[in-house]
Design a protein around this motif. Structure first.
Motif, PDB file in Angstrom:
ATOM      1  N   THR A  81       0.807  -1.233   0.000  1.00  0.00           N
ATOM      2  CA  THR A  81       0.000   0.000   0.000  1.00  0.00           C
ATOM      3  C   THR A  81       0.833   1.272   0.000  1.00  0.00           C
ATOM      4  O   THR A  81       0.307   2.352  -0.253  1.00  0.00           O
ATOM      5  N   ARG A 113       1.867   2.684   2.587  1.00  0.00           N
ATOM      6  CA  ARG A 113       1.321   3.465   3.705  1.00  0.00           C
ATOM      7  C   ARG A 113       1.734   2.831   5.026  1.00  0.00           C
ATOM      8  O   ARG A 113       2.090   1.643   5.068  1.00  0.00           O
ATOM      9  N   ALA A 138      -0.628   9.938   3.667  1.00  0.00           N
ATOM     10  CA  ALA A 138      -0.272   8.549   3.946  1.00  0.00           C
ATOM     11  C   ALA A 138      -0.864   8.148   5.298  1.00  0.00           C
ATOM     12  O   ALA A 138      -0.135   7.831   6.243  1.00  0.00           O
TER      13      ALA A 138
END
Length: 400
Positions: free
Chosen positions: A153, A155, A237
């Protein structure tokens, strides 16, 4: 004057209702039946595990040994022995971890330790950094799941970090274990199922290493994890929740240790609530829904304080209603209180019965609320921002 008072009353009612609805939706959604557990990825990127530690000689060897079976080739474990006065650094080195010794009497705190560790690792940066506290154990597969999700991801990812009752005080700490479960598992899981970001909770956190160069870690804030999550959300994020990556620790067996630990958490939470409130004054916060909802979640007080606020508000509105000063607000206040109680009951029925029995929970709740309120009053006048080791041994005096 009457119009202004009416508008203020309506604004308060709407604000409390929105926050309570958000909280209730998190809890109820987080209690839905579990989905199929994911399989840890066959491949994951190279990781470094950063363990910030302050006087953790009793735990550090056990924590490192618990992580070793999950390591792959080229993975690293770095222990930052921050202002330690015991054998934390020696024992970590004996367990074959890298050790960074940091001594700075003017800058003490987990944030400073994280800053030092990230700076050290930047010389040979990993793709993913995983932060594990020095008193935590990661369940098998947790590192693979955290690192894989963070890599996929791009993130930050927060695992399911739980505090369990100590064996010496299992019945006494059952309610605290349940409330921690609501805060660190049920609510984040609800947010995840709603497609929203969650808060970082301190241990079991994975980050794409490149993200950390964009945030300020050099600070002594008591809830550096929550602060970091908000800052990363501002960078587009926001953290994700990984329920299957399980990290556990235990509440201190010592009553003084448990009290000091809770006071540090709650003081830090109250401090950041006051600073985050200012973000609601900026239009830009509302133009970024994920950031706004993460800030709103962070502004919801700890559950003991929230239920006290709901009860106080309900009683106040009923009195004002009897006196004829308000009309619909008492009904709204009562609905909020009932909705909150129902959500907590659902959480206990579906996930909390192992932690605390119904009779014990009901009996200990009033005392717990009174104790927490007394603690909040104390924290507004006293307390410290320094990193103080929690005394985890029953019968010992709190170390300072």
């Amino acid at each position: 004057m009457g119009v202004i008072a009416g508008l203020m009353s309506s604004a308060v009612a709407i604000g409390i209702s929105v926050a309570n609805l958000y909280l209730v939706s998190q809890v109820v959604t987080g209690c839905l039946p579990a989905r199929r557990r994911p399989v840890p990825p066959a491949w994951r990127p190279r990781i470094s595990i950063l363990i910030p530690a302050h006087d953790e000689e009793e735990n550090i060897s056990r924590v490192i040994e618990s992580l070793k079976p999950q390591l792959r080739k080229a993975d690293r474990i770095l222990v930052v022995a921050d202002n330690c006065t015991d054998r934390t650094a020696t024992l970590a080195a004996d367990a074959n971890a890298e050790v960074l010794v940091r001594n700075d009497e003017f800058h003490k705190g987990k944030g400073y330790a994280l800053h030092a560790g990230v700076g050290h690792l930047a010389k040979d940066p990993p793709e993913i950094l995983v932060v594990i506290d020095a008193d935590c154990v990661a369940a098998p597969g947790a590192l693979d799941l955290l690192a894989g999700e963070a890599h996929r991801t791009e993130r930050p990812v927060q695992g399911r970090y739980l505090m369990l009752a100590s064996p010496e005080r299992a019945e006494e700490q059952g309610l605290a274990e349940f409330l921690f479960l609501v805060k660190n598992r049920i609510r984040p899981l609800g947010l995840h199922r709603l497609g929203l970001a969650c808060q970082l909770t301190g241990s079991g956190m994975a980050f794409p290493f490149s993200l950390l160069s964009q945030v300020d870690l050099f600070h002594g804030h008591l809830v550096e994890d929550l602060k970091l999550g908000i800052e990363l959300a501002r960078l587009d994020a926001p953290p994700l929740f990984c329920d299957d990556a399980i990290i556990t620790s235990e509440f201190p067996a010592s009553r003084t240790g448990e009290l000091s630990q809770r006071q540090r958490w709650e003081k830090g939470r109250l401090q950041i609530i006051s600073s985050l409130s200012l973000m609601l004054l900026h239009l830009g916060t509302y133009l970024r829904p994920r950031l706004f909802l993460l800030v709103l979640d962070a502004l919801i007080p700890p559950l003991a304080l929230w239920v006290t606020a709901l009860m106080t508000y309900a009683v106040g509105m009923v009195i004002l209603g009897v006196l004829g000063f308000v009309t619909w607000e008492p009904a709204v206040a009562g609905t909020n209180l009932i909705a909150f109680a129902t959500a907590i009951a659902i959480a206990w029925l579906t996930q909390g019965r192992r932690s605390v029995k119904f009779a014990a929970g009901m009996a200990s709740t009033p005392g717990m609320i009174c104790q927490r309120l007394k603690s909040y009053r104390f924290l507004t006048r006293h307390g410290t921002n320094e990193w103080i080791r929690t005394d985890r041994t029953a019968g010992k005096t709190e170390e300072t």
